[in-house]
Design a protein around this motif. Structure first.
Motif, PDB file in Angstrom:
ATOM      1  N   ALA A  34      72.956 -26.987 -28.086  1.00  0.00           N
ATOM      2  CA  ALA A  34      72.047 -26.926 -26.939  1.00  0.00           C
ATOM      3  C   ALA A  34      71.831 -25.479 -26.502  1.00  0.00           C
ATOM      4  O   ALA A  34      70.730 -25.102 -26.100  1.00  0.00           O
ATOM      5  CB  ALA A  34      72.589 -27.762 -25.782  1.00  0.00           C
ATOM      6  N   ARG A  35      72.853 -24.660 -26.609  1.00  0.00           N
ATOM      7  CA  ARG A  35      72.744 -23.245 -26.248  1.00  0.00           C
ATOM      8  C   ARG A  35      71.748 -22.546 -27.184  1.00  0.00           C
ATOM      9  O   ARG A  35      70.917 -21.764 -26.750  1.00  0.00           O
ATOM     10  CB  ARG A  35      74.130 -22.606 -26.322  1.00  0.00           C
ATOM     11  N   VAL A  36      71.805 -22.863 -28.494  1.00  0.00           N
ATOM     12  CA  VAL A  36      70.870 -22.273 -29.458  1.00  0.00           C
ATOM     13  C   VAL A  36      69.451 -22.747 -29.161  1.00  0.00           C
ATOM     14  O   VAL A  36      68.507 -21.949 -29.167  1.00  0.00           O
ATOM     15  CB  VAL A  36      71.275 -22.626 -30.912  1.00  0.00           C
ATOM     16  N   LEU A  37      69.294 -24.025 -28.883  1.00  0.00           N
ATOM     17  CA  LEU A  37      67.960 -24.562 -28.564  1.00  0.00           C
ATOM     18  C   LEU A  37      67.404 -23.908 -27.312  1.00  0.00           C
ATOM     19  O   LEU A  37      66.221 -23.564 -27.265  1.00  0.00           O
ATOM     20  CB  LEU A  37      68.051 -26.082 -28.384  1.00  0.00           C
ATOM     21  N   LEU A  38      68.240 -23.720 -26.306  1.00  0.00           N
ATOM     22  CA  LEU A  38      67.808 -23.068 -25.078  1.00  0.00           C
ATOM     23  C   LEU A  38      67.314 -21.652 -25.377  1.00  0.00           C
ATOM     24  O   LEU A  38      66.263 -21.232 -24.880  1.00  0.00           O
ATOM     25  CB  LEU A  38      68.939 -23.044 -24.050  1.00  0.00           C
ATOM     26  N   GLU A  39      68.050 -20.922 -26.204  1.00  0.00           N
ATOM     27  CA  GLU A  39      67.645 -19.570 -26.593  1.00  0.00           C
ATOM     28  C   GLU A  39      66.275 -19.589 -27.257  1.00  0.00           C
ATOM     29  O   GLU A  39      65.410 -18.763 -26.942  1.00  0.00           O
ATOM     30  CB  GLU A  39      68.658 -18.954 -27.567  1.00  0.00           C
ATOM     31  N   LEU A  40      66.083 -20.509 -28.180  1.00  0.00           N
ATOM     32  CA  LEU A  40      64.816 -20.594 -28.910  1.00  0.00           C
ATOM     33  C   LEU A  40      63.651 -20.965 -27.994  1.00  0.00           C
ATOM     34  O   LEU A  40      62.555 -20.403 -28.109  1.00  0.00           O
ATOM     35  CB  LEU A  40      64.902 -21.615 -30.042  1.00  0.00           C
ATOM     36  N   LEU A  41      63.885 -21.902 -27.104  1.00  0.00           N
ATOM     37  CA  LEU A  41      62.821 -22.404 -26.247  1.00  0.00           C
ATOM     38  C   LEU A  41      62.447 -21.459 -25.106  1.00  0.00           C
ATOM     39  O   LEU A  41      61.357 -21.571 -24.555  1.00  0.00           O
ATOM     40  CB  LEU A  41      63.206 -23.778 -25.684  1.00  0.00           C
ATOM     41  N   THR A  42      63.356 -20.566 -24.757  1.00  0.00           N
ATOM     42  CA  THR A  42      63.082 -19.647 -23.649  1.00  0.00           C
ATOM     43  C   THR A  42      62.813 -18.221 -24.124  1.00  0.00           C
ATOM     44  O   THR A  42      62.654 -17.322 -23.289  1.00  0.00           O
ATOM     45  CB  THR A  42      64.225 -19.658 -22.628  1.00  0.00           C
ATOM     46  N   ALA A  43      62.773 -18.021 -25.417  1.00  0.00           N
ATOM     47  CA  ALA A  43      62.539 -16.671 -25.968  1.00  0.00           C
ATOM     48  C   ALA A  43      61.101 -16.234 -25.765  1.00  0.00           C
ATOM     49  O   ALA A  43      60.195 -16.991 -25.681  1.00  0.00           O
ATOM     50  CB  ALA A  43      62.890 -16.646 -27.451  1.00  0.00           C
ATOM     51  N   GLU A  55      60.545 -32.156 -33.868  1.00  0.00           N
ATOM     52  CA  GLU A  55      61.175 -32.540 -32.605  1.00  0.00           C
ATOM     53  C   GLU A  55      61.353 -31.316 -31.714  1.00  0.00           C
ATOM     54  O   GLU A  55      61.192 -31.414 -30.503  1.00  0.00           O
ATOM     55  CB  GLU A  55      62.509 -33.250 -32.841  1.00  0.00           C
ATOM     56  N   LEU A  56      61.648 -30.164 -32.292  1.00  0.00           N
ATOM     57  CA  LEU A  56      61.762 -28.936 -31.506  1.00  0.00           C
ATOM     58  C   LEU A  56      60.412 -28.605 -30.875  1.00  0.00           C
ATOM     59  O   LEU A  56      60.346 -28.242 -29.699  1.00  0.00           O
ATOM     60  CB  LEU A  56      62.252 -27.774 -32.368  1.00  0.00           C
ATOM     61  N   ALA A  57      59.351 -28.775 -31.635  1.00  0.00           N
ATOM     62  CA  ALA A  57      58.003 -28.531 -31.104  1.00  0.00           C
ATOM     63  C   ALA A  57      57.708 -29.492 -29.953  1.00  0.00           C
ATOM     64  O   ALA A  57      57.137 -29.089 -28.928  1.00  0.00           O
ATOM     65  CB  ALA A  57      56.966 -28.680 -32.210  1.00  0.00           C
ATOM     66  N   ARG A  58      58.111 -30.748 -30.095  1.00  0.00           N
ATOM     67  CA  ARG A  58      57.875 -31.739 -29.036  1.00  0.00           C
ATOM     68  C   ARG A  58      58.659 -31.375 -27.773  1.00  0.00           C
ATOM     69  O   ARG A  58      58.142 -31.504 -26.660  1.00  0.00           O
ATOM     70  CB  ARG A  58      58.266 -33.135 -29.531  1.00  0.00           C
ATOM     71  N   ALA A  63      58.698 -29.244 -22.125  1.00  0.00           N
ATOM     72  CA  ALA A  63      59.132 -28.231 -21.170  1.00  0.00           C
ATOM     73  C   ALA A  63      57.958 -27.659 -20.373  1.00  0.00           C
ATOM     74  O   ALA A  63      58.144 -27.190 -19.251  1.00  0.00           O
ATOM     75  CB  ALA A  63      59.868 -27.111 -21.887  1.00  0.00           C
ATOM     76  N   LYS A  64      56.770 -27.738 -20.931  1.00  0.00           N
ATOM     77  CA  LYS A  64      55.587 -27.198 -20.249  1.00  0.00           C
ATOM     78  C   LYS A  64      55.159 -28.059 -19.066  1.00  0.00           C
ATOM     79  O   LYS A  64      54.416 -27.604 -18.210  1.00  0.00           O
ATOM     80  CB  LYS A  64      54.422 -27.070 -21.233  1.00  0.00           C
ATOM     81  N   SER A  65      55.621 -29.312 -19.031  1.00  0.00           N
ATOM     82  CA  SER A  65      55.160 -30.226 -17.987  1.00  0.00           C
ATOM     83  C   SER A  65      56.178 -30.447 -16.868  1.00  0.00           C
ATOM     84  O   SER A  65      56.035 -31.377 -16.080  1.00  0.00           O
ATOM     85  CB  SER A  65      54.774 -31.567 -18.611  1.00  0.00           C
ATOM     86  N   GLY A  66      57.197 -29.609 -16.794  1.00  0.00           N
ATOM     87  CA  GLY A  66      58.170 -29.751 -15.710  1.00  0.00           C
ATOM     88  C   GLY A  66      59.577 -29.440 -16.166  1.00  0.00           C
ATOM     89  O   GLY A  66      59.800 -28.986 -17.288  1.00  0.00           O
ATOM     90  N   ASN A  67      60.525 -29.695 -15.282  1.00  0.00           N
ATOM     91  CA  ASN A  67      61.930 -29.429 -15.604  1.00  0.00           C
ATOM     92  C   ASN A  67      62.360 -30.243 -16.817  1.00  0.00           C
ATOM     93  O   ASN A  67      61.931 -31.384 -17.000  1.00  0.00           O
ATOM     94  CB  ASN A  67      62.833 -29.763 -14.423  1.00  0.00           C
ATOM     95  N   LEU A  68      63.238 -29.643 -17.608  1.00  0.00           N
ATOM     96  CA  LEU A  68      63.743 -30.276 -18.819  1.00  0.00           C
ATOM     97  C   LEU A  68      65.213 -29.929 -18.962  1.00  0.00           C
ATOM     98  O   LEU A  68      65.603 -28.763 -18.784  1.00  0.00           O
ATOM     99  CB  LEU A  68      62.966 -29.774 -20.038  1.00  0.00           C
ATOM    100  N   THR A  69      66.023 -30.927 -19.265  1.00  0.00           N
ATOM    101  CA  THR A  69      67.447 -30.707 -19.478  1.00  0.00           C
ATOM    102  C   THR A  69      67.815 -31.167 -20.879  1.00  0.00           C
ATOM    103  O   THR A  69      67.549 -32.313 -21.257  1.00  0.00           O
ATOM    104  CB  THR A  69      68.293 -31.466 -18.429  1.00  0.00           C
ATOM    105  N   LEU A  70      68.423 -30.251 -21.642  1.00  0.00           N
ATOM    106  CA  LEU A  70      68.934 -30.570 -22.973  1.00  0.00           C
ATOM    107  C   LEU A  70      70.365 -31.052 -22.788  1.00  0.00           C
ATOM    108  O   LEU A  70      71.211 -30.321 -22.268  1.00  0.00           O
ATOM    109  CB  LEU A  70      68.896 -29.334 -23.869  1.00  0.00           C
ATOM    110  N   VAL A  71      70.628 -32.273 -23.177  1.00  0.00           N
ATOM    111  CA  VAL A  71      71.926 -32.905 -22.960  1.00  0.00           C
ATOM    112  C   VAL A  71      72.713 -32.894 -24.262  1.00  0.00           C
ATOM    113  O   VAL A  71      72.174 -33.231 -25.324  1.00  0.00           O
ATOM    114  CB  VAL A  71      71.741 -34.353 -22.445  1.00  0.00           C
TER     115      VAL A  71
END
Length: 112
Positions: free
Chosen positions: A103-112, A76-79, A84-92
């Protein structure tokens, strides 16, 4: 662009795709109000980790470490990364603490 937002905040046009990253649906929020495109239950921390953490800021560093270990190989993290590659994405998320949550940890991982 990836951002995070509490489930209790109103959706906005700039949110793009909205992904709920909690294992439990936010209390008191209807599906219509949440406007969620995908509920990624399996990317949320395990019940055991969530209960252990209890949103205690003193446990934050260890929570981040344990949660990152849980996420190794998570499909699911990979998905979410692909979305995120196809436009704006908000983790709720629904936690009251805006600084110490999954969500803060996921944001860190996805934007690293």
């Amino acid at each position: 662009m990836i951002k995070i937002k509490r489930a209790y905040e109103a959706p906005s046009a700039g949110d793009g795709k909205r992904v709920l990253v909690d294992r439990i649906w936010p209390r008191g929020v209807t599906k219509e109000e949440a406007d969620i495109d995908w509920w990624a239950k399996d990317v949320a921390p395990s019940t055991e980790l969530r209960k252990w953490f209890g949103h205690d800021p003193a446990k934050w560093p260890e929570f981040r470490e344990r949660y990152r270990k849980e996420l190794k190989g998570n499909q699911e993290l990979a998905r979410i990364g692909e979305m995120a590659k196809s436009g704006n994405l908000t983790l709720v998320y629904s936690a009251k603490d805006e600084e110490h949550n999954q969500a803060r940890v996921l944001l860190e991982l996805l934007t690293a």
